[in-house]
Design a protein around this motif. Structure first.
Motif: not given
Ligand code: ZN
Length: 294
Positions: A57-61, A67-70, A185-187, A190-192
């Motif tokens: 549970m962390e900010k994603h931009g 909960g994006n990663d989950l 690397m984060h949000a 690729s991840e989005t």
């Molecule tokens: Zn993430």
């Protein structure tokens, strides 16, 4: 002649019967959806192989959910388990995320609890027949925690094996990225893009440019000299890359690649007869190291 024909007809009809034997009953891959009796069948069908998708549970931009990663890791793990049967443990998000404690919504359990909870979780999975546990990582902040956890399984004997599947979104034939992959690397793009496949309803691409995900490079240290504040030094908004560049096309490719990688890992783990045997040999030898041949 007649007899052998009859025999071959018998063999043929037996093999047809075999082919027509009722398909295995549908079993959910979700641990929490199985009844106790179904769980027993599931463990047998999975050959003791279970997945532990690991989110955070962390900010994603400014444009993705906490909960994006989950959500993403469960999307790929559940799809993979449906292709190659394995039981998937319920929502788990108790990992390493100290570097985002300054942002709203971050849930950062203490170092000791992270390891203890993970150990008790895999112990409980194993007690229930999951003798081969693949931790499917969905969060980059766990990249040091999880191999350490796997290494620490050698501390004391365990009757099960822990495997760690790292994030595997890219592969050959990938659509061209629009942004610099070194800082995506984060949000970012690729991840989005994967989020646009897993949970498109939670992606707000229009908000992505509201903050900068640029590398602020505030530390000047040699590359092989590590310090924990490195991430905050580079990406204080807890955002690295450009989410606005995301596309469904890239997301489809990356989600498919990640799922295929997990399917291959489940197959490899089911076939792996060596790891547990070697672990047992190691545990036995480590009880009396002076007897280990030199
Ligand atoms: Zn993430």
């Amino acid at each position: 002649m007649y007899k052998s024909l009859l025999l071959s007809i018998n063999v043929l009809s037996a093999s047809m019967l075999w082919a027509q034997s009722p398909p295995q009953p549908k079993l959910s891959v979700h641990w929490e959806e199985l009844s106790a009796a179904e769980f027993k069948d599931g463990i047998a069908r999975a050959q003791g192989t279970c997945l532990l998708p690991f989110g955070i549970m962390e900010k994603h931009g400014p444009h993705l959910p906490l909960g994006n990663d989950l959500l993403n890791v469960r999307y790929v793990a559940l799809n993979a388990a449906q292709q190659e049967y394995a039981i998937v443990f319920p929502e788990y998000y108790f990992g390493q995320i100290f570097e985002a404690k300054h942002e709203p919504g971050t849930v950062a359990y203490s170092r000791g609890l992270q390891l203890q909870l993970l150990q008790e979780t895999t112990d409980e999975m194993a007690r229930n027949g999951c003798k081969k546990i693949i931790i499917v990582n969905g969060h980059g902040g766990n990249n040091s925690l999880l191999p350490f956890f796997a290494q620490s399984q050698l501390e004391t004997p365990h009757d099960y094996v822990v495997y760690v599947q790292s994030i595997a979104r890219s592969g050959a034939g990938e659509p061209k990225h629009k942004t610099n992959r070194a800082t995506d690397m984060h949000a970012g793009e690729s991840e989005t893009s994967v989020s646009m496949i897993a949970r498109p309803d939670l992606v707000h691409l229009d908000r992505a440019p509201q903050e900068s995900g640029a590398d602020q490079a505030r530390l000047k240290l040699p590359e092989d000299l590590y310090t924990g504040i490195w991430w905050y030094a580079r990406f204080p908004n807890h955002y690295a890359g450009e989410g606005a560049a995301a596309s469904r096309e890239l997301g489809e490719f990356e989600a498919k690649t990640w799922i295929a990688t997990i399917v291959q890992s489940i197959k490899a783990v089911k076939a792996d007869q060596e790891s547990l045997q070697l672990q047992n040999q190691f545990y036995e030898q480590s009880k009396h190291p002076l007897q280990t041949p030199q």
